[in-house]
Each structure stands twice: as structure tokens, then as C-alpha cells.
Scaffold this active site. Structure first.
Site, PDB file in Angstrom:
ATOM      1  CG  ASP A  50     -23.462-100.262 138.487  1.00 16.97           C
ATOM      2  OD1 ASP A  50     -22.556-100.149 139.305  1.00 16.97           O
ATOM      3  OD2 ASP A  50     -23.781-101.365 137.993  1.00 16.97           O
ATOM      4  CB  THR A 123     -20.190-103.086 139.729  1.00 14.15           C
ATOM      5  OG1 THR A 123     -20.831-101.928 140.262  1.00 14.15           O
ATOM      6  CG2 THR A 123     -20.750-103.354 138.345  1.00 14.15           C
ATOM      7  CG  ASP A 247     -16.009 -97.035 146.305  1.00 11.61           C
ATOM      8  OD1 ASP A 247     -16.962 -97.742 145.946  1.00 11.61           O
ATOM      9  OD2 ASP A 247     -15.135 -96.599 145.528  1.00 11.61           O
TER      10      ASP A 247
END
Ligand SMILES: Nc1ncnc2c1ncn2[C@@H]1O[C@H](COP(=O)(O)O)[C@@H](OP(=O)(O)O)[C@H]1O
Ligand SMILES: [Mg+2]
Ligand SMILES: [Mg+2]
Ligand SMILES: [Mg+2]
Length: 311
Positions: A50, A123, A247
């Protein structure tokens, strides 16, 4: 020559190349096996993938478009460190550069744009080995509205002429449509896609009332929207806070370029201006067409909406 191409088209073309590079970083971190997991909060992890993918995306886009406002999911404590030179991508997708830009976007300037970056969506699934759920999301908003976006799947496998390929990149641009794959019609029966790792009683209540034939539980907002576009699912329902603007910006842009709709569970669009709050407090409701979206909206009980709006 490239400078005659409108900014939005150049930014989208660069974002496709940058997302591909970020996807390679995500695969490299996994193959090395040192994920460097940090717990940001409850059910909220961050890994080396990330962090590194975000640094690659932000450094690459700001090198080419210095006045862009780029908002990424991750706080990078180590941004003072030098970025490996091969993480700075200045290539651009040549095919996208030939797109005819919609007239209302031709005059857009860097200062008018907010880029919402989710360097690795899904994730939890990445750390648990559900690698096909992982996506890289780059959403481009103008006047608070997602107008273009990129969803890159670093682990998508294809076999073309006996040759194995890994990764694919789907993009969307308002009034132009989507590229990188061919969308398929929705399934014949009602298939809902929802969270795999962030459920709660409100999320489950909203699923119950949909009368679905099947419920798919998968990771990532990007992957769920791809399932809608690929005809795997009909509606994406998440009646809870938890998702953030990074998102939904790219998924909303790609979905709407394909004729779909992504809103909160009241049917209202989120706004993507630079000072909007990050959390999408009133959930996510998305479908490939207006009829399916209206159906889902009509099933959500008032009581559930009231509970969510008070959170
Ligand atoms: N309760 C919660 N807490 C933190 N993040 C949440 C959350 N609910 C959803 N999200 C985030 O929203 C995205 C989609 O969630 P889900 O896979 O559950 O549908 C994921 O993005 P990231 O993986 O980029 O953090 C996930 O972390
Ligand atoms: Mg996260
Ligand atoms: Mg995400
Ligand atoms: Mg993320």
C-alpha cells in the site's frame, strides 16, 4: 504533439501507465514475502505494498502534473526517503491519447482536478491471499464529480496465444465509455456483491431485504464494481460507513461511463471536492443500470437509512 491533447485525456493515459507500475510493485512485495503490516485501526491494515504503490502513483503523477491536488489513502511516514527512479513513470498509454475528449472537459485545468488514489484496494484480502480481489484505483474528479477513472487488477491472469499475461487495466471516461475489457450484461437472476471482511448487522439487514438469488462476498470496492461490469453480479450493496472517497471515486467514474450508477444508500451521489470528508458515511449502492439501482434503493428500509444517517 501530446501537448495538444486535452489535460483530462493526458492524465487518464498517464494514470493507466502509473497504475500498471503500481500493480507490479504490489506483486513484487508479495513475492518477497515481507508485507510489513501496520494496523491503522480496527479491521484496517496497511502493508508495504500500500505504502510503496501510493508513493509511486503520487510521485509519478505530480512529476507530470505539478498543480494537481492528489489525495491518497495512506499517510506515508517515510516520504523523505528517495523514491527509486524506476517507480517514477512518465510513460503514457498511446491509445488513450487518441480519444476524443468530451467538449465539457476540454478546458479543464490542473487546479480544477482532484485525484483520489487508493494504491491497493482490498488490503485484507491481499494479506489473506485472495489476490484476484486486489485493485489499484485512480479516480479523477472535476467539479466534485468523478469524470474518469482507472481500475487496475495486478493479479488478473489471461492466456493470449499460448502466452501467459498478468494484470489488466480498465479505464472509463465520461461520455466516452470504458476500455481495457468488454462489459457484459447483468446476470439473469439477482446476484448481490458485498463486503467479505467488513460486515456488521446493518450490512446483513440490507442484504436480507434484497431477495437475492445469490450473495457474493468479496474484497474491495474496485473488484465489486468490476463484478458488476463483467455480468457476475447485479448490485453492490454496503449499508455501512467504512468506505472512503478513494474507494469509490474511480469505481464510480468507470461504472457511470458504462451507464451504471454508484450512490449512497439514500440514492445520493457522493461529492469528490478537495475538502469533502473522506468517509462515505452513508454506505454504497451501485448497479450497472438505473433499473437495478432503483430496485435496490426501493428495498432499503427507512429504519435502516435513519440508523445509518445518525452514525
Ligand atoms: N469498517 C471499515 N473499516 C475500515 N475500512 C473499511 C471498512 N469498511 C470498508 N472499508 C474499506 O473500504 C474498502 C472496501 O471494503 P470491503 O472490501 O470490505 O468491501 C476497503 O479499502 P482498502 O482495502 O483500500 O482499505 C476497506 O478497507
Ligand atoms: Mg485501507
Ligand atoms: Mg480501498
Ligand atoms: Mg487501500
Amino acid at each position: 504533439m501530446a501537448s495538444t491533447v486535452p489535460l483530462i485525456v493526458r492524465l487518464l493515459a498517464s494514470s493507466v501507465s502509473v497504475a500498471n507500475r503500481a500493480g507490479k510493485i504490489i506483486r513484487d512485495v508479495m513475492s518477497k514475502g515481507e508485507l510489513g503490516i501496520v494496523e491503522k485501526g480496527k479491521d484496517d491494515l496497511q502493508t508495504e505494498a500500500d505504502r510503496s504503490a501510493q508513493r509511486c502513483i503520487i510521485a509519478s503523477l505530480s512529476a507530470q502534473f505539478p498543480k494537481l491536488n492528489i489525495i491518497g489513502e495512506e499517510d506515508n511516514p517515510d516520504t523523505e526517503d528517495e523514491i527509486p527512479s524506476d517507480w517514477i513513470v512518465i510513460d503514457t498509454d498511446k491509445d488513450i491519447l487518441t480519444i476524443q475528449c468530451p467538449s465539457n472537459l476540454q478546458g479543464v485545468k490542473e487546479e480544477d482536478i482532484v485525484v483520489w488514489v487508493d494504491p491497493l484496494d482490498g488490503t485484507s484480502e491481499y494479506t489473506q491471499g485472495f489476490l484476484e480481489h486486489v485493485t489499484v484505483l485512480i479516480g479523477i474528479a472535476v467539479n466534485e464529480k468523478p469524470v474518469a477513472g482507472v481500475i487496475h487488477q495486478p493479479y488478473y491472469k489471461t492466456l493470449i496465444g499460448g502466452q501467459k499475461n498478468i494484470g489488466r487495466t480498465i479505464w472509463g471516461l465520461q461520455e466516452v465509455g470504458v476500455g481495457g475489457f468488454t462489459p457484459a450484461p447483468p446476470p439473469d437472476s439477482l446476484v448481490i456483491t458485498t463486503t467479505r471482511s467488513h460486515s456488521n448487522p446493518m450490512v446483513e439487514k440490507a442484504l436480507q431485504v434484497m431477495n437475492a438469488n445469490q450473495i457474493l462476498r468479496v474484497g474491495g470496492a474496485g473488484y465489486k464494481v468490476l463484478q458488476l461490469l463483467e455480468g457476475v453480479a447485479s448490485i453492490y450493496v454496503f449499508a455501512s460507513g467504512g468506505c472512503k472517497k478513494w474507494d469509490t471515486c474511480a469505481p464510480e467514474a468507470v461504472l457511470s461511463a458504462a451507464g451504471g450508477k454508484l450512490t449512497d444508500i439514500f440514492g445520493n451521489y457522493y461529492k469528490y471536492g478537495p475538502s469533502e470528508s473522506r468517509p462515505n458515511k452513508t454506505g454504497v449502492l451501485a448497479a450497472v443500470n438505473n433499473d437495478l439501482h432503483s430496485y435496490a434503493l426501493s428495498r432499503i428500509p427507512e429504519e435502516l437509512k435513519n440508523t445509518l444517517s445518525k452514525k
